[in-house]
Scaffold this active site. Structure first.
Site, short mmCIF file in Angstrom:
data_model
loop_
_atom_site.label_atom_id
_atom_site.label_comp_id
_atom_site.label_asym_id
_atom_site.label_seq_id
_atom_site.Cartn_x
_atom_site.Cartn_y
_atom_site.Cartn_z
N GLY A 17 -2.73 13.07 -12.24
CA GLY A 17 -2.27 13.68 -10.98
C GLY A 17 -1.43 12.80 -10.07
N ASP A 44 0.36 14.33 -23.50
CA ASP A 44 -0.83 14.71 -22.74
C ASP A 44 -1.35 16.03 -23.32
OD1 ASP A 44 -2.73 15.32 -20.84
OD2 ASP A 44 -1.43 14.88 -19.13
N1 ATP Z 1 6.69 11.97 -4.55
C1 ATP Z 1 6.24 13.22 -4.53
N2 ATP Z 1 6.37 13.99 -3.44
C2 ATP Z 1 5.91 15.26 -3.41
N3 ATP Z 1 5.29 15.85 -4.46
C3 ATP Z 1 5.12 15.14 -5.59
C4 ATP Z 1 5.59 13.79 -5.69
N4 ATP Z 1 5.30 13.34 -6.95
C5 ATP Z 1 4.68 14.34 -7.57
N5 ATP Z 1 4.56 15.42 -6.78
C6 ATP Z 1 3.88 16.69 -7.08
O1 ATP Z 1 2.52 16.39 -7.40
C7 ATP Z 1 2.03 17.26 -8.43
C8 ATP Z 1 1.49 16.45 -9.61
O2 ATP Z 1 2.57 15.77 -10.20
P1 ATP Z 1 2.67 15.51 -11.78
O3 ATP Z 1 2.39 16.76 -12.54
O4 ATP Z 1 3.95 14.82 -12.00
O5 ATP Z 1 1.43 14.51 -11.96
P2 ATP Z 1 0.80 13.93 -13.33
O6 ATP Z 1 0.34 12.56 -13.03
O7 ATP Z 1 1.72 14.11 -14.45
O8 ATP Z 1 -0.42 14.91 -13.46
P3 ATP Z 1 -1.38 15.11 -14.77
O9 ATP Z 1 -2.12 13.85 -14.94
O10 ATP Z 1 -2.24 16.27 -14.33
O11 ATP Z 1 -0.45 15.44 -15.89
C9 ATP Z 1 3.20 18.17 -8.78
O12 ATP Z 1 3.05 19.36 -8.06
C10 ATP Z 1 4.44 17.41 -8.30
O13 ATP Z 1 5.49 18.26 -7.95
#
Ligand code: ATP
Length: 341
Positions: A17, A44
């Site tokens: 996340g 993932d």
């Molecule tokens: N810098 C940021 N500003 C605003 N929103 C963000 C930012 N970075 C990520 N997000 C939002 O946060 C949420 C989670 O991002 P993301 O899916 O890239 O995380 P992840 O680490 O890949 O999650 P997971 O481990 O569940 O796969 C998404 O809705 C994304 O749009």
């Protein structure tokens, strides 16, 4: 990161996340918009590339991403499909293979009974081949997180000059790192056992004047799998071509986890140079108490990073928390311009 036409691999990992997918997808967009034929891969189990690009990229095959300057493909590896393939190998190798063999020796009834037994009861006197089947199926569960190796060798992908991986959360990544060595050793043992069984069988069969058994397809598959493991292990450690990028957020929990991940990567001699600290709150100009407190808390976590012996040696890149959810190619380009300068 964009210079040079030699193929480069970027693996993004970190706590769940924190924004791994957004960072990986934005990096892929950046590469494609800088002239690199690029592939972005999700390893993932819970894929979110489609959500991030706001395009349907599902199906376990390479899907072109629309709206970028150079070819950009996405691949969400289908763990179920991979598991099925290896399950089939496992059955060929340890299941029906052994059963057919026992059947041909007039021991079919015994083979059926063995199939009914539980693992615990078999541990004392495992029948030939069962060890292999158990080890292979155990490997299968782990391999779906690593099935990426299957396509790394394929000629179809020779044109990509940048490959970006959106990896599974930290715990999986750590298991994944030790997987090639583990499987290399297990498959080595399996192959030895297989050879022993083959020679014992051929001795038995020659006693009964039956034909020599042929080297089977499953053995070839296992040997190939072993080679792939070795290739992937080498690839992970090649600092000329590969870089693992840790993504985190400014919270104590995420920073602690990133520190552990960094230590493990370094221990495994995986090249790691950059740490993205995502979702950093901009300095507040308002009277909002919540924002001021949150920012203060984040500054403490950022301070922890600079004092952490492992993380402090990395190039630290801060990415601001923006006021809209980052989605779609335009959003990813916007993010990429902030993060990947
Ligand atoms: N810098 C940021 N500003 C605003 N929103 C963000 C930012 N970075 C990520 N997000 C939002 O946060 C949420 C989670 O991002 P993301 O899916 O890239 O995380 P992840 O680490 O890949 O999650 P997971 O481990 O569940 O796969 C998404 O809705 C994304 O749009």
């Amino acid at each position: 990161m964009v210079s040079g036409t030699q193929r480069k691999y970027f693996m993004l990992g970190g706590k769940g996340g924190v924004g791994k997918t957004s960072c990986a997808a934005s990096l892929a967009v950046k590469f494609a918009n800088n002239g690199h034929p690029t592939l972005v891969v999700s390893t993932d189990l819970a894929h979110s590339l489609s959500d991030s690009f706001d395009q349907d990229l599902t199906g376990g095959a390479l899907v072109p991403v629309q709206g970028v300057d150079s070819p950009l493909y996405a691949l969400e590896i289908n763990p179920e499909k991979t598991r099925e393939e290896f399950r089939a190998t496992s059955q060929l190798h340890g299941g029906s293979g052994v059963k057919d063999l026992m059947g041909s020796l007039g021991l079919g009834m015994l083979a059926d009974q063995l199939g009914e037994l539980k693992l615990g009861e078999l541990l004392d006197t495992p029948p030939p081949g069962l060890d292999e089947a158990i080890a292979i199926s155990k490997a299968c569960i782990m391999i779906d997180r690593f099935s990426v190796m299957q396509f790394l060798e394929s000629k179809d992908y020779n044109t990509f000059s940048r490959i970006v991986f959106d990896t599974a959360p930290t715990g999986h990544t750590l298991r994944l790192l030790s997987l090639p060595d583990f499987l290399d050793a297990s498959i080595g043992k399996m192959m030895k056992l297989k050879k022993k069984i083959a020679s014992a069988t051929s001795a038995l069969k020659s006693m009964f004047n039956k034909e020599e058994p042929q080297r089977d397809d499953a053995s070839d598959k296992l040997e190939k799998l072993r080679e792939r493991m070795a290739n992937v292990r080498d690839l992970f450690r090649d600092s000329e071509t590969t870089e693992f990028i840790i993504v985190t957020i400014p919270t104590v929990m995420a920073v602690n986890e990133s520190s552990r991940l960094c230590a493990s990567l370094k221990k495994e001699t995986i090249p790691v140079r950059r740490l993205i600290v995502n979702q950093v709150l901009p300095p507040s100009t308002s009277e909002c108490k919540f924002c001021v407190m949150r920012r203060k808390d984040q500054m403490r976590a950022l301070d922890m990073i600079t004092k952490d012996p492992k993380l402090a040696s990395l190039k630290i890149i801060q990415a601001p928390l923006v006021d809209v959810e980052i989605r779609g190619v335009a959003g990813l380009k916007f993010m990429g311009d902030m993060v990947w300068k």
